[in-house]
Design an enzyme around this catalytic site. Structure first.
Site, PDB file in Angstrom:
ATOM      1  N   PHE A  77      44.333  24.171  42.415  1.00  0.00           N
ATOM      2  CA  PHE A  77      44.615  24.024  40.983  1.00  0.00           C
ATOM      3  C   PHE A  77      43.690  24.889  40.129  1.00  0.00           C
ATOM      4  O   PHE A  77      43.792  24.874  38.901  1.00  0.00           O
ATOM      5  CB  PHE A  77      44.505  22.547  40.564  1.00  0.00           C
ATOM      6  CG  PHE A  77      45.767  21.765  40.837  1.00  0.00           C
ATOM      7  CD1 PHE A  77      46.192  21.532  42.137  1.00  0.00           C
ATOM      8  CD2 PHE A  77      46.540  21.281  39.790  1.00  0.00           C
ATOM      9  CE1 PHE A  77      47.373  20.833  42.391  1.00  0.00           C
ATOM     10  CE2 PHE A  77      47.721  20.579  40.024  1.00  0.00           C
ATOM     11  CZ  PHE A  77      48.143  20.361  41.328  1.00  0.00           C
ATOM     12  N   GLY A  79      41.873  28.257  38.424  1.00  0.00           N
ATOM     13  CA  GLY A  79      42.293  29.568  37.945  1.00  0.00           C
ATOM     14  C   GLY A  79      42.558  29.566  36.457  1.00  0.00           C
ATOM     15  O   GLY A  79      42.363  28.561  35.769  1.00  0.00           O
ATOM     16  N   ASN A 118      55.917  26.849  35.644  1.00  0.00           N
ATOM     17  CA  ASN A 118      57.259  27.167  35.141  1.00  0.00           C
ATOM     18  C   ASN A 118      57.312  28.577  34.553  1.00  0.00           C
ATOM     19  O   ASN A 118      58.393  29.135  34.400  1.00  0.00           O
ATOM     20  CB  ASN A 118      57.681  26.123  34.104  1.00  0.00           C
ATOM     21  CG  ASN A 118      56.932  26.261  32.783  1.00  0.00           C
ATOM     22  OD1 ASN A 118      57.354  27.000  31.908  1.00  0.00           O
ATOM     23  ND2 ASN A 118      55.812  25.564  32.622  1.00  0.00           N
ATOM     24  N   TYR A 142      50.229  35.863  33.235  1.00  0.00           N
ATOM     25  CA  TYR A 142      49.942  34.577  33.894  1.00  0.00           C
ATOM     26  C   TYR A 142      51.089  34.203  34.832  1.00  0.00           C
ATOM     27  O   TYR A 142      50.877  33.855  35.999  1.00  0.00           O
ATOM     28  CB  TYR A 142      49.721  33.524  32.808  1.00  0.00           C
ATOM     29  CG  TYR A 142      49.730  32.098  33.276  1.00  0.00           C
ATOM     30  CD1 TYR A 142      48.695  31.596  34.054  1.00  0.00           C
ATOM     31  CD2 TYR A 142      50.769  31.233  32.916  1.00  0.00           C
ATOM     32  CE1 TYR A 142      48.709  30.272  34.474  1.00  0.00           C
ATOM     33  CE2 TYR A 142      50.780  29.912  33.323  1.00  0.00           C
ATOM     34  CZ  TYR A 142      49.750  29.442  34.114  1.00  0.00           C
ATOM     35  OH  TYR A 142      49.757  28.129  34.527  1.00  0.00           O
ATOM     36  N   LYS A 146      51.244  33.799  39.019  1.00  0.00           N
ATOM     37  CA  LYS A 146      51.739  32.629  39.769  1.00  0.00           C
ATOM     38  C   LYS A 146      52.849  33.047  40.733  1.00  0.00           C
ATOM     39  O   LYS A 146      52.967  32.495  41.832  1.00  0.00           O
ATOM     40  CB  LYS A 146      52.228  31.548  38.803  1.00  0.00           C
ATOM     41  CG  LYS A 146      51.116  30.926  37.962  1.00  0.00           C
ATOM     42  CD  LYS A 146      50.120  30.172  38.826  1.00  0.00           C
ATOM     43  CE  LYS A 146      49.085  29.442  37.985  1.00  0.00           C
ATOM     44  NZ  LYS A 146      48.121  28.667  38.799  1.00  0.00           N
TER      45      LYS A 146
HETATM   46  P1  NAI Z   1      42.546  24.166  33.206  1.00  0.00           P
HETATM   47  O1  NAI Z   1      42.355  25.498  32.581  1.00  0.00           O
HETATM   48  O2  NAI Z   1      42.165  22.968  32.414  1.00  0.00           O
HETATM   49  O3  NAI Z   1      41.789  24.091  34.603  1.00  0.00           O
HETATM   50  C1  NAI Z   1      41.652  25.202  35.455  1.00  0.00           C
HETATM   51  C2  NAI Z   1      40.295  25.110  36.105  1.00  0.00           C
HETATM   52  O4  NAI Z   1      40.133  26.266  36.923  1.00  0.00           O
HETATM   53  C3  NAI Z   1      39.131  25.068  35.101  1.00  0.00           C
HETATM   54  O5  NAI Z   1      38.296  23.969  35.324  1.00  0.00           O
HETATM   55  C4  NAI Z   1      38.396  26.368  35.343  1.00  0.00           C
HETATM   56  O6  NAI Z   1      36.989  26.271  35.198  1.00  0.00           O
HETATM   57  C5  NAI Z   1      38.780  26.702  36.767  1.00  0.00           C
HETATM   58  N1  NAI Z   1      38.690  28.133  36.990  1.00  0.00           N
HETATM   59  C6  NAI Z   1      39.150  29.121  36.168  1.00  0.00           C
HETATM   60  N2  NAI Z   1      38.819  30.313  36.657  1.00  0.00           N
HETATM   61  C7  NAI Z   1      38.130  30.087  37.800  1.00  0.00           C
HETATM   62  C8  NAI Z   1      37.514  30.936  38.747  1.00  0.00           C
HETATM   63  N3  NAI Z   1      37.536  32.263  38.607  1.00  0.00           N
HETATM   64  N4  NAI Z   1      36.888  30.373  39.809  1.00  0.00           N
HETATM   65  C9  NAI Z   1      36.866  29.022  39.952  1.00  0.00           C
HETATM   66  N5  NAI Z   1      37.431  28.156  39.082  1.00  0.00           N
HETATM   67  C10 NAI Z   1      38.060  28.695  38.014  1.00  0.00           C
HETATM   68  O7  NAI Z   1      44.082  24.100  33.618  1.00  0.00           O
HETATM   69  P2  NAI Z   1      44.930  22.814  34.027  1.00  0.00           P
HETATM   70  O8  NAI Z   1      45.786  22.476  32.892  1.00  0.00           O
HETATM   71  O9  NAI Z   1      44.055  21.815  34.633  1.00  0.00           O
HETATM   72  O10 NAI Z   1      45.872  23.428  35.146  1.00  0.00           O
HETATM   73  C11 NAI Z   1      45.517  23.350  36.515  1.00  0.00           C
HETATM   74  C12 NAI Z   1      46.419  24.279  37.294  1.00  0.00           C
HETATM   75  O11 NAI Z   1      47.774  23.896  37.093  1.00  0.00           O
HETATM   76  C13 NAI Z   1      46.295  25.732  36.865  1.00  0.00           C
HETATM   77  O12 NAI Z   1      46.405  26.547  38.008  1.00  0.00           O
HETATM   78  C14 NAI Z   1      47.477  25.934  35.962  1.00  0.00           C
HETATM   79  O13 NAI Z   1      47.904  27.287  35.971  1.00  0.00           O
HETATM   80  C15 NAI Z   1      48.502  25.003  36.588  1.00  0.00           C
HETATM   81  N6  NAI Z   1      49.495  24.517  35.636  1.00  0.00           N
HETATM   82  C16 NAI Z   1      49.149  23.619  34.651  1.00  0.00           C
HETATM   83  C17 NAI Z   1      50.097  23.154  33.781  1.00  0.00           C
HETATM   84  C18 NAI Z   1      49.807  22.106  32.753  1.00  0.00           C
HETATM   85  O14 NAI Z   1      50.737  21.644  32.102  1.00  0.00           O
HETATM   86  N7  NAI Z   1      48.543  21.682  32.577  1.00  0.00           N
HETATM   87  C19 NAI Z   1      51.490  23.639  33.833  1.00  0.00           C
HETATM   88  C20 NAI Z   1      51.726  24.604  34.882  1.00  0.00           C
HETATM   89  C21 NAI Z   1      50.757  25.004  35.744  1.00  0.00           C
HETATM   90  C1  15L Z   2      51.377  26.253  31.981  1.00  0.00           C
HETATM   91  O1  15L Z   2      51.537  26.889  33.010  1.00  0.00           O
HETATM   92  C2  15L Z   2      50.038  26.074  31.378  1.00  0.00           C
HETATM   93  O2  15L Z   2      49.010  26.009  32.342  1.00  0.00           O
HETATM   94  C3  15L Z   2      49.963  24.878  30.455  1.00  0.00           C
HETATM   95  O3  15L Z   2      48.774  24.967  29.694  1.00  0.00           O
HETATM   96  C4  15L Z   2      51.181  24.794  29.558  1.00  0.00           C
HETATM   97  O4  15L Z   2      51.192  25.892  28.709  1.00  0.00           O
HETATM   98  C5  15L Z   2      52.440  24.769  30.404  1.00  0.00           C
HETATM   99  O5  15L Z   2      52.476  25.839  31.308  1.00  0.00           O
HETATM  100  C6  15L Z   2      53.719  24.796  29.579  1.00  0.00           C
HETATM  101  O6  15L Z   2      54.609  25.587  29.886  1.00  0.00           O
HETATM  102  O7  15L Z   2      53.832  23.995  28.647  1.00  0.00           O
END
Ligand code: NAI
Ligand code: 15L
Length: 270
Positions: A77, A79, A118, A142, A146
């Site tokens: 998760f 990135g 998505n 982004y 993915k």
């Molecule tokens: P977030 O940005 O809150 O968490 C991502 C974490 O990855 C952060 O804690 C950050 O410090 C860490 N990170 C970033 N770059 C890094 C690196 N170079 N090395 C090590 N750690 C690193 O994002 P969130 O919302 O928690 O999302 C988690 C995952 O789910 C992500 O991969 C995101 O793309 C994916 N995602 C999230 C969605 C959502 O609705 N929250 C929707 C679609 C995908």
């Molecule tokens: C993602 O992939 C992002 O990590 C999240 O922050 C939202 O933007 C989500 O998609 C979204 O489509 O709402």
């Protein structure tokens, strides 16, 4: 009194553990493994019983591959989670995901759950239902990163037999934040259930599923999610009145309103 069920996995790895969804998953995974290894570049707080804290930057190959040692399955998760310049997205999301798979190969890890998005298909029109077999149409750098992660997952299954469920997560927040999210929302509890289904489902090969709740409107085919045993329990309808009262209607002539990725499709150039 029934005895508590023994944990199903010995050690699980969660990257991105300090992030929004990492913090959602951390308590939800604890009961399912003896040891939860947590990694991030951001502070992880203090370790609860059964937790191992392993700070690492995903672009650091040695540190990231080492995270996979002794792990039954990895939840990747970590990135960049928003649209940013490609130079920022590439090392964390593309190189970083490669390092996770290299670690899995080197240390014999058989299952990865990959937080895709998505936005891999965000340029598809909202008027059509998109499924995992439709062509990717990333809506930015982004989304491209993915899509690369999903290609790595497919390659590491075809070449090395490492299984992955790629979760094209919609919008996983406590509540939908805008009108688009009424269609894309996934609750935190449903995310927890989805991740557990992705960990436990037999013979997934590389399976791509959309991670979305039981929302009234949806743009995504959920058959693959059902096949791995995930049925969402929560939908966005109870938030509709408040969201529609608070958020002005989208401009129907805008690309953001026509495409599934919403505002992501119109960001940049950086
Ligand atoms: P977030 O940005 O809150 O968490 C991502 C974490 O990855 C952060 O804690 C950050 O410090 C860490 N990170 C970033 N770059 C890094 C690196 N170079 N090395 C090590 N750690 C690193 O994002 P969130 O919302 O928690 O999302 C988690 C995952 O789910 C992500 O991969 C995101 O793309 C994916 N995602 C999230 C969605 C959502 O609705 N929250 C929707 C679609 C995908
Ligand atoms: C993602 O992939 C992002 O990590 C999240 O922050 C939202 O933007 C989500 O998609 C979204 O489509 O709402």
């Amino acid at each position: 009194m029934t005895a508590p069920r023994p944990p199903r996995w010995h050690r699980l790895l969660l990257t991105g553990a300090a992030g929004a969804l990492g913090r959602v998953l951390r308590p939800r995974l604890a009961a399912h493994c003896s040891v939860l290894r947590l990694s991030d570049i951001a502070p992880l707080g203090s370790a609860a019983p059964g937790e191992e804290l392993r700070p690492a930057a995903l672009e650091d190959k040695a540190a990231t591959t080492a995270l996979l040692e002794g792990v039954d399955a990895a939840l990747h998760f970590g990135g960049i989670s928003t649209e940013q310049p490609f130079e920022a997205v590439l090392p964390a999301n593309v190189l970083g995901t490669f390092h996770v798979y290299e670690g899995a190969r080197l240390h014999g890890v058989r299952r990865v759950v990959f937080a895709s998005s998505n936005h891999v298909t965000g340029f598809h029109e909202r008027s059509r239902t998109v499924g995992p077999l439709d062509p990717p149409r990333p809506d930015g750098y982004y989304g491209i990163s993915k899509a690369c992660g999903e290609s790595l997952a497919q390659f590491y299954f075809d070449r090395w037999g490492i299984e992955t469920v790629s979760l094209r997560i919609g919008s996983c927040f406590a509540e939908p934040r805008d009108r688009r999210m009424l269609a894309t929302w996934l609750s935190h509890d449903d995310l927890g259930r989805l991740v557990l289904a992705a960990l436990a489902a037999p013979a997934v090969g590389h399976t791509v599923v959309y991670g979305v709740g039981a929302n009234r409107d949806t743009w995504w085919d959920d058959a693959a999610a059902r096949r791995i045993g995930f049925v969402p329990r929560e939908g966005s309808e109870r938030f509709r009145a408040a969201v529609e009262a608070r958020e002005p209607p989208e401009d129907p002539s805008s690309a953001a309103a026509q495409r599934q990725g919403g505002g992501f499709v119109a960001l940049g150039p950086f």
